[in-house]
Design an enzyme around this catalytic site. Structure first.
Site, mmCIF file in Angstrom:
data_model
loop_
_atom_site.group_PDB
_atom_site.id
_atom_site.type_symbol
_atom_site.label_atom_id
_atom_site.label_comp_id
_atom_site.label_asym_id
_atom_site.label_seq_id
_atom_site.Cartn_x
_atom_site.Cartn_y
_atom_site.Cartn_z
ATOM 1 N N LYS A 13 0.861 -1.197 0.000
ATOM 2 C CA LYS A 13 0.000 0.000 0.000
ATOM 3 C C LYS A 13 0.885 1.231 0.000
ATOM 4 O O LYS A 13 1.785 1.371 0.836
ATOM 5 C CB LYS A 13 -0.916 -0.015 1.237
ATOM 6 C CG LYS A 13 -1.727 1.278 1.419
ATOM 7 C CD LYS A 13 -2.711 1.190 2.582
ATOM 8 C CE LYS A 13 -3.316 2.551 2.897
ATOM 9 N NZ LYS A 13 -4.253 2.526 4.039
ATOM 10 N N ASP B 214 -2.494 10.024 4.025
ATOM 11 C CA ASP B 214 -3.909 9.663 4.088
ATOM 12 C C ASP B 214 -4.632 10.662 4.988
ATOM 13 O O ASP B 214 -4.611 10.547 6.212
ATOM 14 C CB ASP B 214 -4.051 8.237 4.638
ATOM 15 C CG ASP B 214 -5.512 7.828 4.806
ATOM 16 O OD1 ASP B 214 -6.395 8.537 4.276
ATOM 17 O OD2 ASP B 214 -5.754 6.792 5.467
ATOM 18 N N LYS C 34 -9.870 12.568 8.609
ATOM 19 C CA LYS C 34 -9.445 12.115 9.933
ATOM 20 C C LYS C 34 -9.471 13.332 10.852
ATOM 21 O O LYS C 34 -8.568 14.169 10.804
ATOM 22 C CB LYS C 34 -8.029 11.538 9.859
ATOM 23 C CG LYS C 34 -7.960 10.231 9.083
ATOM 24 C CD LYS C 34 -6.592 9.594 9.178
ATOM 25 C CE LYS C 34 -6.520 8.335 8.341
ATOM 26 N NZ LYS C 34 -7.345 7.227 8.901
ATOM 27 N N ASP D 217 1.522 5.908 5.891
ATOM 28 C CA ASP D 217 0.549 5.050 5.220
ATOM 29 C C ASP D 217 1.094 4.438 3.922
ATOM 30 O O ASP D 217 0.365 3.809 3.161
ATOM 31 C CB ASP D 217 -0.743 5.840 4.963
ATOM 32 C CG ASP D 217 -1.982 4.969 5.030
ATOM 33 O OD1 ASP D 217 -1.883 3.855 5.578
ATOM 34 O OD2 ASP D 217 -3.029 5.402 4.525
ATOM 35 N N ASP E 35 -12.234 7.189 3.718
ATOM 36 C CA ASP E 35 -11.033 6.883 4.506
ATOM 37 C C ASP E 35 -10.646 5.403 4.397
ATOM 38 O O ASP E 35 -9.587 5.006 4.870
ATOM 39 C CB ASP E 35 -11.275 7.281 5.972
ATOM 40 C CG ASP E 35 -9.980 7.406 6.754
ATOM 41 O OD1 ASP E 35 -8.897 7.368 6.131
ATOM 42 O OD2 ASP E 35 -10.052 7.541 7.993
ATOM 43 N N GLU F 161 -9.470 3.958 1.875
ATOM 44 C CA GLU F 161 -8.901 4.180 0.538
ATOM 45 C C GLU F 161 -7.852 3.137 0.171
ATOM 46 O O GLU F 161 -7.664 2.831 -1.003
ATOM 47 C CB GLU F 161 -8.290 5.593 0.462
ATOM 48 C CG GLU F 161 -6.869 5.757 1.024
ATOM 49 C CD GLU F 161 -6.727 5.409 2.488
ATOM 50 O OE1 GLU F 161 -7.728 5.512 3.222
ATOM 51 O OE2 GLU F 161 -5.616 5.043 2.916
ATOM 52 N N ARG G 35 -7.671 -0.066 0.510
ATOM 53 C CA ARG G 35 -8.213 -1.256 -0.169
ATOM 54 C C ARG G 35 -8.596 -0.946 -1.619
ATOM 55 O O ARG G 35 -8.550 -1.825 -2.475
ATOM 56 C CB ARG G 35 -9.382 -1.824 0.647
ATOM 57 C CG ARG G 35 -10.522 -0.868 0.822
ATOM 58 C CD ARG G 35 -11.472 -1.286 1.932
ATOM 59 N NE ARG G 35 -10.961 -0.983 3.276
ATOM 60 C CZ ARG G 35 -11.600 -1.266 4.400
ATOM 61 N NH1 ARG G 35 -12.782 -1.872 4.364
ATOM 62 N NH2 ARG G 35 -11.075 -0.965 5.569
HETATM 63 N N1 BES Z 1 -4.385 4.220 6.892
HETATM 64 C C1 BES Z 1 -5.534 3.938 7.641
HETATM 65 C C2 BES Z 1 -5.308 2.856 8.701
HETATM 66 C C3 BES Z 1 -4.373 3.213 9.812
HETATM 67 C C4 BES Z 1 -4.859 3.719 11.004
HETATM 68 C C5 BES Z 1 -3.017 2.993 9.692
HETATM 69 C C6 BES Z 1 -3.987 4.028 12.026
HETATM 70 C C7 BES Z 1 -2.143 3.294 10.714
HETATM 71 C C8 BES Z 1 -2.631 3.810 11.884
HETATM 72 C C9 BES Z 1 -6.655 3.464 6.717
HETATM 73 O O1 BES Z 1 -6.664 4.020 5.447
HETATM 74 C C10 BES Z 1 -7.942 3.865 7.361
HETATM 75 O O2 BES Z 1 -8.172 5.031 7.465
HETATM 76 N N2 BES Z 1 -8.723 2.879 7.773
HETATM 77 C C11 BES Z 1 -9.955 3.121 8.418
HETATM 78 C C12 BES Z 1 -10.983 2.177 7.845
HETATM 79 C C13 BES Z 1 -12.387 2.518 8.252
HETATM 80 C C14 BES Z 1 -12.820 3.795 7.588
HETATM 81 C C15 BES Z 1 -13.283 1.375 7.846
HETATM 82 C C16 BES Z 1 -9.767 2.882 9.903
HETATM 83 O O3 BES Z 1 -9.054 1.950 10.276
HETATM 84 O O4 BES Z 1 -10.305 3.654 10.687
HETATM 85 ZN ZN ZN Z 2 -4.837 4.642 4.731
HETATM 86 MN MN MN Z 3 -7.701 5.877 5.403
#
Ligand code: BES
Ligand code: ZN
Ligand code: MN
Length: 492
Positions: A260, A265, A272, A285, A344, A346, A348
């Site tokens: 990834k 992000d 966020k 990220d 968020d 993104e 995937r």
């Molecule tokens: N990059 C984040 C996941 C992440 C969170 C990595 C904290 C490192 C530390 C990912 O893109 C994300 O935002 N995931 C969301 C998914 C949700 C919207 C279903 C998450 O984990 O909150």
């Molecule tokens: Zn992310």
């Molecule tokens: Mn995200």
């Protein structure tokens, strides 16, 4: 730093300091360590008593040898229980030696550690990894170097003459890990999709790999609507990176590693926001891409008999008038339509098109690494990655590789039933499901883009970063994944 494997007897070695490993519950100093103690007028015994040194794993003691001795200092390194000594114990002991040598300003170090796993080559490799990984210091963004530029110059591994190949292996792996650390730690105004692609090109040039960078138009032609949807709000162009290592002759296997590559992000319009969302940490990220490029650098030097494709769909997840609206429907390169109910989620979306691309290469296995979900951190904490795979054999291979490499992962359930949570009334499926089991639904989403190739997904959101010193890692980016990937590729 130069690491050497030599057979100079413990009693004859000269230099700034000698580091000696001791097991827990060692009643009496034995053999040449006892003789060394005599030579140094009981200095070892005294420091053991004074500091109540018990040989516990992770413990250490330092003493100065006076009287104009040709060895200035002695470090005692606790190894824990002799019966349970593993490669990771000697790797961590190597890390402790490196940290002490720096603190005590020792430029030349002699190391006396036992063989773990009955395997001298693996032992030397692990110690050399520990020493180098713990010596890493990132001074790139400081006007004055934190450590005032002090460097350990030479580390001699005593009793291991002839293990030069193991040291070379460790050197290549550490070069890969440190590249990943540099990429992950650099902020998003430094590591962008453009510079990430340039890094791939540089690796290709230096080590003779093939590289192809697909631009936005190329990705459009391939129908990569999911990846391009994420990229559309950024002022920076997306870069789809494809680096290939081909061995001489016919490869035993063909593999793909996907990382990834979100160089930032923000969350998109599902921004966020608020405490705990850690938006300021989202330069990390691209940890999957960092591990992928780090592994490429190491593998290019180690030259296994395996063809490896290193892939990353690199972009930023930003907001602008062009941003994805929550609810937008995207079409991925396999024709599947996705209702983006959360911008968020993104990672995937970018991985979807990367997985389709990798499978079209006709590889024997695909592994992706991604800082994919906060849910995986909730499940496993900061030190353990989640391993998701419908393929037991591949999952086992990766678990073994991680164990040998000294990186922690844990297999998570691949509960197909949870895919119901991604049902969409309007498109083929949504990109996010219910809060519970969020790392599992993320993995199930990815599975929709792999038809039949054995595939595994590593959610590395936790271990990609550490706030504290931990094992061979210093605070900051860990380069997690590089060591496991290299071990996996080499074991094919
Ligand atoms: N990059 C984040 C996941 C992440 C969170 C990595 C904290 C490192 C530390 C990912 O893109 C994300 O935002 N995931 C969301 C998914 C949700 C919207 C279903 C998450 O984990 O909150
Ligand atoms: Zn992310
Ligand atoms: Mn995200």
């Amino acid at each position: 730093m130069e690491i050497r494997a030599i057979d100079t007897p413990l009693l004859d070695w000269t230099g700034d300091c000698l580091a000696i490993g001791l097991f827990e519950e060692t009643e009496e100093l034995q053999g040449d360590v006892a003789q060394l103690n005599e030579k140094f007028a009981d200095a070892l015994k005294e420091i053991i008593e004074e500091t109540e040194f018990k040989g516990k794993e992770g413990s250490s003691a330092v003493t100065r040898i006076g009287g104009g001795s040709p060895v200035r200092k002695v470090f005692l390194i606790g190894l824990g229980n002799q019966e349970t000594l593993k490669l990771d114990n000697v790797r961590r002991a190597g890390a402790t030696v490196a940290r002490l040598a720096k603190k005590e300003k020792c430029k030349t170090v002699g190391v006396n550690l036992p063989t773990a796993n009955n395997d001298p080559a693996a032992t030397v490799q692990a110690i050399a990894e520990g020493v180098q990984l713990a010596s890493y210091q990132d001074n790139r963004f400081k006007s004055e170097p934190e450590d005032k530029g002090f460097c350990v110059e030479r580390v001699d591994l005593l009793g291991f003459a002839g293990q030069e190949a193991a040291i070379a292996r460790a050197n290549s792996i550490c070069a890969g890990v440190n590249l990943a650390r540099e990429l992950v730690a650099a902020p998003a105004n430094e590591v962008t999709p453009i510079t990430l692609a340039e890094t791939a090109q540089k690796i290709a040039q230096e080590h003779g790999l093939q590289v192809e960078i697909l631009e936005r138009e190329d990705c459009e032609k391939l129908g990569m609507g999911a990846f391009l949807g994420v990229a559309q709000a950024s002022d920076l162009p997306p870069k789809f990176i494809h680096l290939t290592y081909k061995p001489e002759g016919t490869p035993k296997r063909k593999l793909a590693i996907i990382g990834k590559g979100l160089t930032f992000d923000s969350g998109g319009l599902n921004i966020k926001a608020g405490p705990g969302s850690s938006i300021e940490m989202m330069k990390m990220d691209m940890g999957g891409a960092g591990a992928t490029l780090g592994a490429a650098k190491a593998i290019a030097q180690l030259k296994p008999d395996v063809e490896v494709h290193f892939i990353s769909a690199a972009t930023e997840n930003m907001i602008s008038g062009r941003a994805l609206h929550p609810g937008d429907i995207l079409k991925a390169s396999n024709g599947k339509t996705i209702e983006v109910n959360n911008t968020d989620a993104e990672g995937r979306l970018t991985l979807a098109d990367a997985l389709v691309f990798a499978e079209k290469l006709g590889v024997d296995a695909i592994v992706d690494l991604a800082t994919l979900t906060g849910a995986c951190i909730i499940a496993l904490g900061d030190e353990i990655a989640g391993l998701f795979s419908p393929d037991d054999k591949l999952a086992q291979q990766l678990a073994q590789a991680a164990e040998a490499a000294g990186e922690k992962l844990w297999r998570m359930p691949f509960e197909e039933k949870y895919f119901e949570g991604l049902k969409s009334g309007i498109a083929d499926f949504k990109n996010t499901g219910p809060r519970g089991g969020g790392s599992i639904t993320a993995a199930l989403f990815l599975k929709q883009f792999v038809k039949e190739t054995p595939w595994a997904h590593l959610d590395i959101a936790g271990p990609v970063w550490t706030d504290k010193e931990n094992g061979c890692n210093n605070p900051g980016a860990t380069g997690y994944g590089v060591r496991t990937l290299v071990h996996w590729v080499l074991s094919q």
